[in-house]
Scaffold this motif. Structure first.
Motif, PDB file in Angstrom:
ATOM      1  N   GLY A  42    -106.186   1.995  28.917  1.00  0.00           N
ATOM      2  CA  GLY A  42    -105.195   2.258  29.945  1.00  0.00           C
ATOM      3  C   GLY A  42    -105.354   3.676  30.460  1.00  0.00           C
ATOM      4  O   GLY A  42    -106.017   4.516  29.845  1.00  0.00           O
ATOM      5  N   ILE A  43    -104.741   3.951  31.597  1.00  0.00           N
ATOM      6  CA  ILE A  43    -104.765   5.312  32.161  1.00  0.00           C
ATOM      7  C   ILE A  43    -103.324   5.755  32.370  1.00  0.00           C
ATOM      8  O   ILE A  43    -102.515   5.009  32.940  1.00  0.00           O
ATOM      9  CB  ILE A  43    -105.546   5.350  33.491  1.00  0.00           C
ATOM     10  CG1 ILE A  43    -107.003   4.930  33.277  1.00  0.00           C
ATOM     11  CG2 ILE A  43    -105.523   6.762  34.076  1.00  0.00           C
ATOM     12  CD1 ILE A  43    -107.809   4.878  34.560  1.00  0.00           C
ATOM     13  N   VAL A  44    -102.999   6.948  31.892  1.00  0.00           N
ATOM     14  CA  VAL A  44    -101.638   7.488  32.022  1.00  0.00           C
ATOM     15  C   VAL A  44    -101.717   8.898  32.606  1.00  0.00           C
ATOM     16  O   VAL A  44    -102.775   9.533  32.577  1.00  0.00           O
ATOM     17  CB  VAL A  44    -100.911   7.526  30.660  1.00  0.00           C
ATOM     18  CG1 VAL A  44    -100.682   6.133  30.118  1.00  0.00           C
ATOM     19  CG2 VAL A  44    -101.669   8.384  29.641  1.00  0.00           C
ATOM     20  N   ALA A  45    -100.587   9.361  33.119  1.00  0.00           N
ATOM     21  CA  ALA A  45    -100.537  10.714  33.691  1.00  0.00           C
ATOM     22  C   ALA A  45     -99.397  11.501  33.072  1.00  0.00           C
ATOM     23  O   ALA A  45     -98.344  10.948  32.744  1.00  0.00           O
ATOM     24  CB  ALA A  45    -100.367  10.643  35.206  1.00  0.00           C
ATOM     25  N   GLY A  46     -99.614  12.787  32.920  1.00  0.00           N
ATOM     26  CA  GLY A  46     -98.568  13.717  32.490  1.00  0.00           C
ATOM     27  C   GLY A  46     -98.356  14.738  33.576  1.00  0.00           C
ATOM     28  O   GLY A  46     -99.318  15.320  34.104  1.00  0.00           O
ATOM     29  N   LEU A  47     -97.094  14.922  33.917  1.00  0.00           N
ATOM     30  CA  LEU A  47     -96.743  15.807  35.021  1.00  0.00           C
ATOM     31  C   LEU A  47     -95.886  16.936  34.455  1.00  0.00           C
ATOM     32  O   LEU A  47     -94.862  16.679  33.831  1.00  0.00           O
ATOM     33  CB  LEU A  47     -95.952  14.964  36.016  1.00  0.00           C
ATOM     34  CG  LEU A  47     -95.412  15.468  37.318  1.00  0.00           C
ATOM     35  CD1 LEU A  47     -95.033  14.249  38.144  1.00  0.00           C
ATOM     36  CD2 LEU A  47     -94.174  16.332  37.123  1.00  0.00           C
ATOM     37  N   ASP A  48     -96.330  18.175  34.597  1.00  0.00           N
ATOM     38  CA  ASP A  48     -95.552  19.316  34.117  1.00  0.00           C
ATOM     39  C   ASP A  48     -95.093  20.144  35.305  1.00  0.00           C
ATOM     40  O   ASP A  48     -95.907  20.723  36.029  1.00  0.00           O
ATOM     41  CB  ASP A  48     -96.382  20.176  33.164  1.00  0.00           C
ATOM     42  CG  ASP A  48     -95.610  21.425  32.727  1.00  0.00           C
ATOM     43  OD1 ASP A  48     -94.405  21.310  32.484  1.00  0.00           O
ATOM     44  OD2 ASP A  48     -96.220  22.504  32.646  1.00  0.00           O
ATOM     45  N   VAL A  93    -103.342   4.624  37.505  1.00  0.00           N
ATOM     46  CA  VAL A  93    -102.407   5.080  36.458  1.00  0.00           C
ATOM     47  C   VAL A  93    -101.336   4.015  36.231  1.00  0.00           C
ATOM     48  O   VAL A  93    -100.781   3.455  37.171  1.00  0.00           O
ATOM     49  CB  VAL A  93    -101.770   6.435  36.863  1.00  0.00           C
ATOM     50  CG1 VAL A  93    -100.543   6.748  36.018  1.00  0.00           C
ATOM     51  CG2 VAL A  93    -102.790   7.556  36.741  1.00  0.00           C
ATOM     52  N   GLN A  94    -101.045   3.736  34.957  1.00  0.00           N
ATOM     53  CA  GLN A  94    -100.046   2.701  34.620  1.00  0.00           C
ATOM     54  C   GLN A  94     -98.697   3.283  34.191  1.00  0.00           C
ATOM     55  O   GLN A  94     -97.681   2.590  34.226  1.00  0.00           O
ATOM     56  CB  GLN A  94    -100.593   1.835  33.477  1.00  0.00           C
ATOM     57  CG  GLN A  94    -101.839   1.048  33.847  1.00  0.00           C
ATOM     58  CD  GLN A  94    -102.575   0.587  32.598  1.00  0.00           C
ATOM     59  OE1 GLN A  94    -103.390   1.305  32.037  1.00  0.00           O
ATOM     60  NE2 GLN A  94    -102.268  -0.623  32.151  1.00  0.00           N
ATOM     61  N   ALA A  95     -98.694   4.538  33.743  1.00  0.00           N
ATOM     62  CA  ALA A  95     -97.441   5.150  33.278  1.00  0.00           C
ATOM     63  C   ALA A  95     -97.504   6.661  33.491  1.00  0.00           C
ATOM     64  O   ALA A  95     -98.580   7.262  33.415  1.00  0.00           O
ATOM     65  CB  ALA A  95     -97.210   4.841  31.796  1.00  0.00           C
ATOM     66  N   ILE A  96     -96.332   7.240  33.750  1.00  0.00           N
ATOM     67  CA  ILE A  96     -96.239   8.692  33.971  1.00  0.00           C
ATOM     68  C   ILE A  96     -95.178   9.266  33.037  1.00  0.00           C
ATOM     69  O   ILE A  96     -94.093   8.705  32.887  1.00  0.00           O
ATOM     70  CB  ILE A  96     -95.848   9.016  35.435  1.00  0.00           C
ATOM     71  CG1 ILE A  96     -96.944   8.549  36.399  1.00  0.00           C
ATOM     72  CG2 ILE A  96     -95.596  10.505  35.628  1.00  0.00           C
ATOM     73  CD1 ILE A  96     -96.604   8.775  37.865  1.00  0.00           C
ATOM     74  N   GLY A  97     -95.504  10.412  32.425  1.00  0.00           N
ATOM     75  CA  GLY A  97     -94.530  11.188  31.658  1.00  0.00           C
ATOM     76  C   GLY A  97     -94.239  12.481  32.400  1.00  0.00           C
ATOM     77  O   GLY A  97     -95.127  13.029  33.063  1.00  0.00           O
ATOM     78  N   VAL A  98     -93.018  12.948  32.296  1.00  0.00           N
ATOM     79  CA  VAL A  98     -92.606  14.154  33.030  1.00  0.00           C
ATOM     80  C   VAL A  98     -92.121  15.216  32.050  1.00  0.00           C
ATOM     81  O   VAL A  98     -91.254  14.954  31.216  1.00  0.00           O
ATOM     82  CB  VAL A  98     -91.473  13.839  34.032  1.00  0.00           C
ATOM     83  CG1 VAL A  98     -91.009  15.109  34.730  1.00  0.00           C
ATOM     84  CG2 VAL A  98     -91.920  12.812  35.053  1.00  0.00           C
ATOM     85  N   SER A  99     -92.698  16.403  32.167  1.00  0.00           N
ATOM     86  CA  SER A  99     -92.174  17.564  31.446  1.00  0.00           C
ATOM     87  C   SER A  99     -91.761  18.580  32.506  1.00  0.00           C
ATOM     88  O   SER A  99     -92.368  18.634  33.577  1.00  0.00           O
ATOM     89  CB  SER A  99     -93.270  18.113  30.533  1.00  0.00           C
ATOM     90  OG  SER A  99     -93.473  19.477  30.712  1.00  0.00           O
ATOM     91  N   ALA A 100     -90.736  19.350  32.232  1.00  0.00           N
ATOM     92  CA  ALA A 100     -90.303  20.335  33.226  1.00  0.00           C
ATOM     93  C   ALA A 100     -89.675  21.536  32.532  1.00  0.00           C
ATOM     94  O   ALA A 100     -89.302  21.484  31.367  1.00  0.00           O
ATOM     95  CB  ALA A 100     -89.310  19.714  34.211  1.00  0.00           C
TER      96      ALA A 100
END
Length: 484
Positions: free
Chosen positions: A2-8, A69-76
């Motif tokens: 799978g491919i996922v993304a992390g967004l900061d 991308v199948q899922a995204i996580g968010v950090s802030a």
């Protein structure tokens, strides 16, 4: 695969990493600064329109970055408060950063609940100027009309997740983010709405706290969005720290955090009891003086940069010929000495050389952080390995002294986007749980950070003697300052 993304979404920019969900290998990256103007006189603004975060997110994700991308996580960024009205519109710009405007509000809140101990018992931390609960008190006192219209309270990562999901009725957050607000208790796992009322003057809707591996929802396009978390928790998750690990961050000020199975209640207020992004706890101790100590010493000695200061310090020997610097240049939080100044002790004719003062600056900074580590150890936190973060962690003088002064193996990870990586790992976890391939109690096992490992080795006894020299001067100058 799978491919996922992390967004900061940090205070200054959005960074996105696209990763293989099984191994964590980074496949693609994106970056864009927030379109935010600096205030007159420089520095970061205290008020930011959150639309700026969405604009930089869109720019960072350009060029098909999120394709497949199948899922995204968010950090802030931590401590940002987005006040919304009953329609979900922002009442005023988000209140962000280490907002010094609310220092008086912090003192007011501490008194209003009955002192530092009462706050430590209630939510595991004593209000600081930057914290959301303190910003609410400032809002109520300074902008009462805006405070009266505030119906919903979100943090930066909550707001971004909500926007990505198309602004649904349900609003969510995670334990990590909630634990930094000052109105959620890591010990009980629940909100303290009466503290919101104490600060804001009335109740407000708060986001639902979901589990570390739960999904916040799915976008209209079918993308899974994980719970999201604060930048600190995401970075810890991206680094892959676990029980027995501590992280020492070398910024202008310093912080020490460690993974622990339970929440710590510290009546002195030195420990801030946060939750992490995995279901564990993340007690944090901060010092006000880390790299600013080195910069001050460099200016005093007339050397151009920290690399030159390090080179100079390496000409000295452990213990700096008896020179001891208590680095409390801005006052200090650990120990709690807000109005003190630094102290240089042990001056003798033979020690009055630039290299010895340079060495004393490095040892003083690291001993101050070792004091913070000892606060955690004194409460039963196991510290066998210390991750050292920040540009100063690369300096030879830091690497030469840190393992023996900390009394532990020191790991210096290569610079990387650990918060974005942690957000991506959270997305992979939620995706795996939704597909039935991962256990909600066990995050995906990704490759650890590429790092240099330093052992105390034969220097341990020498380092502990240097540490004792520092402790003796501290006790003589500020008796009992660090006793529980």
């Amino acid at each position: 695969m799978g491919i996922v993304a992390g967004l900061d979404s940090s205070p200054d920019f959005t960074r996105i990493v696209v990763c293989d969900s099984d191994t964590g290998a980074v496949l693609r990256q994106g970056f864009a600064p927030h379109p935010v103007e600096s205030p007159e006189g420089g520095g970061r603004p205290y008020d930011v329109d959150p639309q700026a975060w969405l604009l930089s997110l869109g720019e960072a994700a350009g060029g098909g970055l999120l394709e497949g991308v199948q899922a995204i996580g968010v950090s802030a960024q931590a401590n940002a408060v987005v006040p919304l009205d009953t329609q979900g519109n922002t009442v005023r710009p988000a209140m962000v950063g280490g907002d010094k405007r609310s220092q008086v509000a912090a003192a007011d809140l501490i008194d209003a609940l009955g002192g530092r101990e009462a706050w430590a018992q209630a939510v595991g931390c004593v209000p600081q100027a930057a914290q959301p609960v303190t910003k609410l008190r400032w809002l109520a006192r300074t902008e009462p009309e805006a405070a009266a219209r505030t119906a919903v309270l979100l943090q930066a990562h909550d707001w971004l997740v909500w926007q990505l999901l198309g602004r649904p009725v349900r609003r969510t957050t995670d334990r990590g983010g909630a634990s930094g607000t000052g109105y959620w208790s890591a010990a009980t796992g629940g909100y303290r709405p009466e503290l919101v009322e104490l600060a804001l003057g009335h109740q407000a809707m708060l986001p639902e706290v979901i589990g570390p591996a739960e999904a916040a929802g799915t976008t209209p396009e079918g993308l899974l969005i994980s719970a999201g978390t604060g930048e600190t928790m995401a970075a810890a998750f991206g680094l892959g720290i676990g029980l027995g690990d501590a992280v020492v961050s070398l910024g202008a000020s310093g912080s020490v955090m460690a993974v622990h199975p339970e929440a710590l209640v510290d009546q002195s207020g030195m420990i801030t009891s946060l939750a992490d992004a995995t279901g564990m706890h993340l007690p944090v101790v901060t010092t006000l003086n880390a790299v600013r100590t080195l910069r001050g010493a460099a200016e005093l000695l007339g050397v151009p940069d920290l690399e030159s200061l390090s080179e100079l310090a390496m000409k000295s020997t452990p213990g700096a010929h008896g020179l001891v610097l208590l680095p409390y240049l801005e006052g200090e939080r650990t120990p709690n000495l807000p109005h003190t100044a630094g102290t240089l002790a042990g001056l003798r004719r033979e020690s009055m050389k630039p290299e010895h003062l340079a060495r004393a600056a490095f040892e003083g900074m690291l001993c101050g952080l070792a004091d913070a580590l000892d606060v955690l150890r004194g409460r039963g936190v196991d510290v066998r390995r210390v991750f050292l973060l920040g540009a100063a962690a690369e300096l030879p003088a830091v690497q030469a002294a840190a393992p023996a002064l900390f009394g532990a193996q020191v790991v210096v990870p290569q610079p990387a986007d650990y918060a974005a990586t942690g957000a991506a790992r959270q997305a992979a976890w939620a995706l795996g749980v939704s597909q039935g391939t991962l256990d909600p109690r066990t995050p995906p096992a990704w490759q650890g950070a590429v790092a240099q490992v330093l052992e105390p080795g034969e220097e341990l006894a020498v380092g502990q003697a240097v540490r004792q020299q520092f402790v003796s001067v501290r006790e003589q100058t500020h008796p009992g300052a660090l006793r529980p």
